[in-house]
Design a protein around this motif. Structure first.
Motif, mmCIF file in Angstrom:
data_model
loop_
_atom_site.group_PDB
_atom_site.id
_atom_site.type_symbol
_atom_site.label_atom_id
_atom_site.label_comp_id
_atom_site.label_asym_id
_atom_site.label_seq_id
_atom_site.Cartn_x
_atom_site.Cartn_y
_atom_site.Cartn_z
ATOM 1 N N VAL A 1 22.178 -67.882 16.433
ATOM 2 C CA VAL A 1 21.865 -66.508 16.503
ATOM 3 C C VAL A 1 22.380 -65.766 17.545
ATOM 4 C CG1 VAL A 1 19.925 -64.974 16.749
ATOM 5 C CG2 VAL A 1 19.643 -67.140 15.190
ATOM 6 N N TRP B 1 24.372 -66.147 8.821
ATOM 7 C CA TRP B 1 23.230 -65.542 9.479
ATOM 8 C C TRP B 1 23.223 -64.072 9.437
ATOM 9 C CZ3 TRP B 1 18.580 -66.824 10.983
ATOM 10 C CH2 TRP B 1 17.877 -65.820 11.848
ATOM 11 N N ASN C 1 18.451 -59.529 17.090
ATOM 12 C CA ASN C 1 18.456 -59.044 15.689
ATOM 13 C C ASN C 1 18.650 -57.686 15.532
ATOM 14 O OD1 ASN C 1 18.155 -61.567 13.745
ATOM 15 N ND2 ASN C 1 16.717 -61.816 15.682
ATOM 16 N N ARG D 1 14.827 -62.049 8.840
ATOM 17 C CA ARG D 1 15.138 -62.872 10.181
ATOM 18 C C ARG D 1 14.109 -62.518 11.196
ATOM 19 N NH1 ARG D 1 20.377 -60.414 11.827
ATOM 20 N NH2 ARG D 1 20.591 -59.209 9.759
ATOM 21 N N ARG E 1 17.666 -58.513 7.395
ATOM 22 C CA ARG E 1 17.229 -58.572 8.846
ATOM 23 C C ARG E 1 15.529 -58.484 8.845
ATOM 24 N NH1 ARG E 1 18.784 -53.185 12.208
ATOM 25 N NH2 ARG E 1 20.706 -53.825 11.364
ATOM 26 N N LEU F 1 20.166 -72.989 7.291
ATOM 27 C CA LEU F 1 20.783 -71.950 8.076
ATOM 28 C C LEU F 1 22.189 -72.743 8.892
ATOM 29 C CD1 LEU F 1 17.601 -70.418 10.008
ATOM 30 C CD2 LEU F 1 19.427 -69.204 8.278
#
Length: 286
Positions: free
Chosen positions: A243, A104, A47, A112, A109, A96
């Motif tokens: 992801v 995504w 991420n 996440r 952020r 999701l």
């Protein structure tokens, strides 16, 4: 690639098995805490949190899990926590996957990052509680995920696309997965569950397995619980694939030569472990 894969697997088994079968659950719980911290480091990198930030994420997850351990959460009955985890995984996971890879990056952020750390901490706590119940119980949950994966692979290879006219499960996220594989994985879980219930009864193993605990309530709970966990193991796998695809990475890291990263090995366990504890809580309430 085969030799590094085999060597890594042997090293992991040499470390994990003595801890798993130790008389006290403490060695395995401590070792799993280290692994979950490594997974948190990988999650941060997936991420776009790198360097010191990624290391701090791993350390934070370790401190969070250690705090839960020190605070006695490992020994507590936590049905509401597992119910919350189920709600997040079922509704959040479905949301999701419906949004896909493109959706995504649109999730903030910070959200996440925090969601991943929370999911890892809950999975660690569920694993610790499962080991407290007994090795047989924990192994039954782990084998459920492995059986779903192995049976899905072979059914997907043998029948992939033949029963659905070539329709894939989630082609934009994981092109290799088929509906036939999912159904095969569910069948495998049910077969393993039936065999495990028989073995528990025949050999009178100490702490009974997840399958036997569900069967003690009803055969229907065993079937529905097994199917639910098999389905959620697929959700965990697909979300990590989503992801990684969004981040442009094939593996979560290279910590495990030949196997990718820790997250690559435990992605299907992240929802399955807390939801297994939820099913046990429901069974105890019946």
């Amino acid at each position: 690639m085969l030799l590094p894969r085999v060597i890594t697997a042997l090293v992991l088994l040499a470390i994990l098995l003595p801890a798993l079968f130790a008389a006290s659950p403490t060695p395995f719980i401590a070792l799993s805490l280290v692994l979950i911290a490594a997974a948190a480091w990988e999650w941060a990198r997936l991420n776009q949190v790198r360097g010191a930030g990624a290391l701090a994420t791993g350390a934070l997850c370790a401190v969070l899990c250690a705090g839960l351990w020190w605070g006695g959460a490992v020994d507590r009955h936590l049905p509401w926590l597992w119910a919350g985890a189920a709600l997040l995984w079922v509704l959040g996971g479905g949301w999701l996957l419906a949004r896909g890879v493109a959706g995504w990056p649109q999730v903030p952020r910070a959200l996440r990052w925090a969601g991943g750390v929370l999911a890892l901490a809950m999975a660690w706590l569920a694993m610790a509680q499962a080991r407290r119940i007994g090795v047989n119980f924990l192994l039954s949950v782990l084998v459920l995920v492995w059986a779903a994966d192995v049976f899905a692979y072979f059914f997907g290879r043998a029948l992939g696309g033949r029963l659905t006219g070539g329709r894939k499960l989630a082609p934009a996220i994981s092109p290799g997965k088929s509906w036939e594989g999912v159904w095969g994985g569910m069948l495998g879980v049910l077969l393993v569950g039936i065999a495990w219930v028989w073995a528990d009864g025949a050999y009178q193993t100490g702490a009974v397995s997840l399958y036997t605990r569900l069967y003690q309530s009803s055969a229907l709970l065993l079937v529905l619980g097994g199917l639910f966990l098999a389905a959620m193991s697929v959700v965990g796998d697909l979300i990590e694939s989503l992801v990684k695809r969004s981040a442009g990475m094939k593996d979560s890291s290279r910590l495990l030569p030949g196997h990718g990263g820790v997250l690559d090995r435990i992605d299907a366990l992240l929802p399955t472990l807390p939801l297994a504890m939820l099913l046990v809580s429901l069974k105890d309430a019946l």
